[in-house]
Enzyme design. Sequence first.
Site, PDB file in Angstrom:
ATOM      1  N   THR A  71      45.841  36.004  45.465  1.00 31.13           N
ATOM      2  CA  THR A  71      46.176  37.304  45.842  1.00 31.13           C
ATOM      3  C   THR A  71      47.356  36.968  47.066  1.00 31.13           C
ATOM      4  O   THR A  71      47.533  35.659  47.519  1.00 31.13           O
ATOM      5  CB  THR A  71      45.323  38.110  46.667  1.00 31.13           C
ATOM      6  OG1 THR A  71      45.669  39.037  47.719  1.00 31.13           O
ATOM      7  CG2 THR A  71      44.224  37.143  47.510  1.00 31.13           C
ATOM      8  N   ASP A  72      48.144  37.897  47.381  1.00 28.55           N
ATOM      9  CA  ASP A  72      49.146  37.713  48.394  1.00 28.55           C
ATOM     10  C   ASP A  72      48.766  37.912  49.677  1.00 28.55           C
ATOM     11  O   ASP A  72      49.186  37.418  50.476  1.00 28.55           O
ATOM     12  CB  ASP A  72      50.632  38.571  48.179  1.00 28.55           C
ATOM     13  CG  ASP A  72      49.980  40.192  48.382  1.00 28.55           C
ATOM     14  OD1 ASP A  72      48.799  40.243  48.623  1.00 28.55           O
ATOM     15  OD2 ASP A  72      50.557  41.142  48.557  1.00 28.55           O
ATOM     16  N   GLU A  73      47.322  38.140  49.861  1.00 28.49           N
ATOM     17  CA  GLU A  73      46.777  38.052  51.184  1.00 28.49           C
ATOM     18  C   GLU A  73      46.546  36.856  51.897  1.00 28.49           C
ATOM     19  O   GLU A  73      46.301  36.720  52.886  1.00 28.49           O
ATOM     20  CB  GLU A  73      45.621  38.988  51.027  1.00 28.49           C
ATOM     21  CG  GLU A  73      45.680  40.304  50.274  1.00 28.49           C
ATOM     22  CD  GLU A  73      44.415  41.406  50.449  1.00 28.49           C
ATOM     23  OE1 GLU A  73      43.603  41.240  51.709  1.00 28.49           O
ATOM     24  OE2 GLU A  73      44.434  42.449  49.786  1.00 28.49           O
ATOM     25  N   LYS A  79      39.602  33.244  49.588  1.00 29.24           N
ATOM     26  CA  LYS A  79      40.770  33.215  48.199  1.00 29.24           C
ATOM     27  C   LYS A  79      41.639  32.088  48.675  1.00 29.24           C
ATOM     28  O   LYS A  79      42.005  31.205  47.654  1.00 29.24           O
ATOM     29  CB  LYS A  79      41.472  34.324  48.103  1.00 29.24           C
ATOM     30  CG  LYS A  79      40.727  35.715  47.451  1.00 29.24           C
ATOM     31  CD  LYS A  79      40.210  35.431  46.153  1.00 29.24           C
ATOM     32  CE  LYS A  79      41.254  35.145  44.988  1.00 29.24           C
ATOM     33  NZ  LYS A  79      40.632  34.890  43.721  1.00 29.24           N
ATOM     34  N   TYR A 124      37.684  37.674  53.103  1.00 31.85           N
ATOM     35  CA  TYR A 124      38.322  37.755  52.004  1.00 31.85           C
ATOM     36  C   TYR A 124      39.334  36.880  51.531  1.00 31.85           C
ATOM     37  O   TYR A 124      39.246  36.092  50.482  1.00 31.85           O
ATOM     38  CB  TYR A 124      38.323  39.269  51.225  1.00 31.85           C
ATOM     39  CG  TYR A 124      39.388  39.284  50.188  1.00 31.85           C
ATOM     40  CD1 TYR A 124      38.879  38.889  48.971  1.00 31.85           C
ATOM     41  CD2 TYR A 124      40.567  39.610  49.865  1.00 31.85           C
ATOM     42  CE1 TYR A 124      39.708  38.897  47.664  1.00 31.85           C
ATOM     43  CE2 TYR A 124      41.479  39.686  48.623  1.00 31.85           C
ATOM     44  CZ  TYR A 124      40.877  39.272  47.685  1.00 31.85           C
ATOM     45  OH  TYR A 124      41.599  39.627  46.350  1.00 31.85           O
TER      46      TYR A 124
HETATM   47  N1  LIG Z   1      42.898  44.071  42.937  1.00 29.94           N
HETATM   48  C1  LIG Z   1      44.020  43.458  43.444  1.00 29.94           C
HETATM   49  O1  LIG Z   1      44.799  44.390  43.743  1.00 29.94           O
HETATM   50  C2  LIG Z   1      44.369  41.944  43.370  1.00 29.94           C
HETATM   51  C3  LIG Z   1      45.444  41.734  43.639  1.00 29.94           C
HETATM   52  C4  LIG Z   1      45.790  40.320  43.672  1.00 29.94           C
HETATM   53  C5  LIG Z   1      44.836  39.492  43.130  1.00 29.94           C
HETATM   54  N2  LIG Z   1      43.492  39.915  42.834  1.00 29.94           N
HETATM   55  C6  LIG Z   1      42.845  38.705  42.441  1.00 29.94           C
HETATM   56  O2  LIG Z   1      42.273  39.085  41.029  1.00 29.94           O
HETATM   57  C7  LIG Z   1      40.847  38.752  40.686  1.00 29.94           C
HETATM   58  C8  LIG Z   1      40.192  40.059  40.185  1.00 29.94           C
HETATM   59  O3  LIG Z   1      40.348  41.269  41.003  1.00 29.94           O
HETATM   60  P1  LIG Z   1      39.787  42.658  40.569  1.00 29.94           P
HETATM   61  O4  LIG Z   1      40.604  43.584  41.386  1.00 29.94           O
HETATM   62  O5  LIG Z   1      39.969  42.571  39.325  1.00 29.94           O
HETATM   63  O6  LIG Z   1      38.355  42.281  41.082  1.00 29.94           O
HETATM   64  P2  LIG Z   1      37.009  43.158  40.553  1.00 29.94           P
HETATM   65  O7  LIG Z   1      36.218  43.066  41.811  1.00 29.94           O
HETATM   66  O8  LIG Z   1      37.350  44.394  40.021  1.00 29.94           O
HETATM   67  O9  LIG Z   1      36.187  42.401  39.693  1.00 29.94           O
HETATM   68  C9  LIG Z   1      35.597  41.049  39.776  1.00 29.94           C
HETATM   69  C10 LIG Z   1      34.836  40.655  38.713  1.00 29.94           C
HETATM   70  O10 LIG Z   1      34.237  39.316  38.736  1.00 29.94           O
HETATM   71  C11 LIG Z   1      32.918  39.570  38.565  1.00 29.94           C
HETATM   72  N3  LIG Z   1      32.361  38.277  39.275  1.00 29.94           N
HETATM   73  C12 LIG Z   1      32.076  38.372  40.691  1.00 29.94           C
HETATM   74  N4  LIG Z   1      31.306  37.305  41.140  1.00 29.94           N
HETATM   75  C13 LIG Z   1      31.115  36.499  39.974  1.00 29.94           C
HETATM   76  C14 LIG Z   1      30.468  35.336  39.748  1.00 29.94           C
HETATM   77  N5  LIG Z   1      29.669  34.728  40.742  1.00 29.94           N
HETATM   78  N6  LIG Z   1      30.440  34.758  38.562  1.00 29.94           N
HETATM   79  C15 LIG Z   1      31.023  35.310  37.562  1.00 29.94           C
HETATM   80  N7  LIG Z   1      31.552  36.626  37.694  1.00 29.94           N
HETATM   81  C16 LIG Z   1      31.573  37.232  39.037  1.00 29.94           C
HETATM   82  C17 LIG Z   1      32.445  40.718  38.994  1.00 29.94           C
HETATM   83  O11 LIG Z   1      31.296  40.930  38.137  1.00 29.94           O
HETATM   84  C18 LIG Z   1      33.619  41.539  38.483  1.00 29.94           C
HETATM   85  O12 LIG Z   1      33.677  41.964  36.913  1.00 29.94           O
HETATM   86  C19 LIG Z   1      40.431  38.234  41.963  1.00 29.94           C
HETATM   87  O13 LIG Z   1      40.371  36.993  42.011  1.00 29.94           O
HETATM   88  C20 LIG Z   1      41.310  38.785  43.080  1.00 29.94           C
HETATM   89  O14 LIG Z   1      41.263  38.180  44.365  1.00 29.94           O
HETATM   90  C21 LIG Z   1      43.216  41.186  42.932  1.00 29.94           C
END
Ligand SMILES: NC(=O)c1ccc[n+]([C@@H]2O[C@H](COP(=O)([O-])OP(=O)(O)OC[C@H]3O[C@@H](n4cnc5c(N)ncnc54)[C@H](O)[C@@H]3O)[C@@H](O)[C@H]2O)c1
Length: 351
Positions: A130-132, A159, A155
């Site tokens: 993430t950009d965070e 990350k 968080y």
């Molecule tokens: N949502 C955003 O705006 C955003 C932006 C940039 C980066 N990201 C990154 O992208 C990725 C996905 O984000 P998201 O928003 O889809 O998240 P989300 O919370 O919607 O989904 C996370 C998924 O990971 C699974 N999970 C959690 N712990 C686990 C474990 N120990 N083992 C296996 N599976 C596990 C959960 O069951 C879930 O299905 C993350 O790494 C997040 O940091 C998200």
Amino acid sequence: MRLMVTGGAGFIGSAVVRRAIERGDDVLNVDKLTYAANPDNVAMVADNPRYRFAQEDICDFDAMSRLMNEFKPDAVMNLAAETHVDRSIDGPGAFIQTNIIGTYALLEAARGYVANGGAPKDFRFHHISTDEVYGSLGPTGEFTETSPYQPNSPYSAAKASSDMLARAWRETFDLPVIVTNCSNNYGPYQFPEKLIPVVIINALEGKDIPIYGKGDQIRDWLHVEDHAEALLLVAREGKPGETYNVGGRAERTNLDLVKTICKVLDEELKDSNHAPHEGLINFVADRPGHDQRYAINCDKIERELGWTPAHTIEEGMRDTVKWYLDNRDWWEKIRQRGFDTAKRQGLKQSA
Ligand SMILES: NC(=O)c1ccc[n+]([C@@H]2O[C@H](COP(=O)([O-])OP(=O)(O)OC[C@H]3O[C@@H](n4cnc5c(N)ncnc54)[C@H](O)[C@@H]3O)[C@@H](O)[C@H]2O)c1
């Protein structure tokens, strides 16, 4: 390609899985199915012969090794994470466990997979971040791939730690690691505790729309399908050892974003008793450690890999609002599991 996608039942992971299956890849979706997961997000590909699912925890090194050695992926794409900043304030433990220890277990499993000769020659480990991790910007400037890491929430700190592990496994063990850091995503299938679905669902039901502080925090928004497309492009054509920033060049204050959603709802729900929906906005105590501004410079991925977002924020946000209106069953089912969109988290200032 053969893709092992972790977190593929979540918001972004499921978009990657759906898109990968659509374009002909073989996918192994590895997900622990935490509260944030939703098998409905991948129900449309569940019967595809190129799709497999394994309910496993990425912290389980033996399971990760076994899955890699059996499935023989060309790339591991690590999206599994705890992702809600407010929850990381109330309980950082799960974030340390999954985001740091889980990434460590996966990196070690991938290292073994390469060392035992099972991995293809051009195998890559794609860590999604993430950009965070870059912290907060002032009124000007943008994050680039070389910006210093200054995470401010549990968080983003977890990350950032996982990004550092990925980097170290590349430098020390020569693991072909690629990292991407993306801005805020919006779109269908986002768990209804995040800002955009909360706004839509609360407005629809005539409940208060909570806005942290003055709503003047700025985020750069990207449609989830544009992110999924960027991730699949990086997994296929990115250069091991590189980091790519991904963003939408769509900076908005939270207040502006919420007002835009309210206007779309006014237009879509002409007979609503709750219009104008802007009247439901309620300013609430700010999140502790709330970053003021994020902005991503995504020149590198555009220049080197030819990626550009296909959605404008105006058209993408309108489609997103319509999706939540048209797919009420999807989020009603989540609420029937006991999840309350109106419950505020993340107010604890110390453990
Ligand atoms: N949502 C955003 O705006 C955003 C932006 C940039 C980066 N990201 C990154 O992208 C990725 C996905 O984000 P998201 O928003 O889809 O998240 P989300 O919370 O919607 O989904 C996370 C998924 O990971 C699974 N999970 C959690 N712990 C686990 C474990 N120990 N083992 C296996 N599976 C596990 C959960 O069951 C879930 O299905 C993350 O790494 C997040 O940091 C998200």
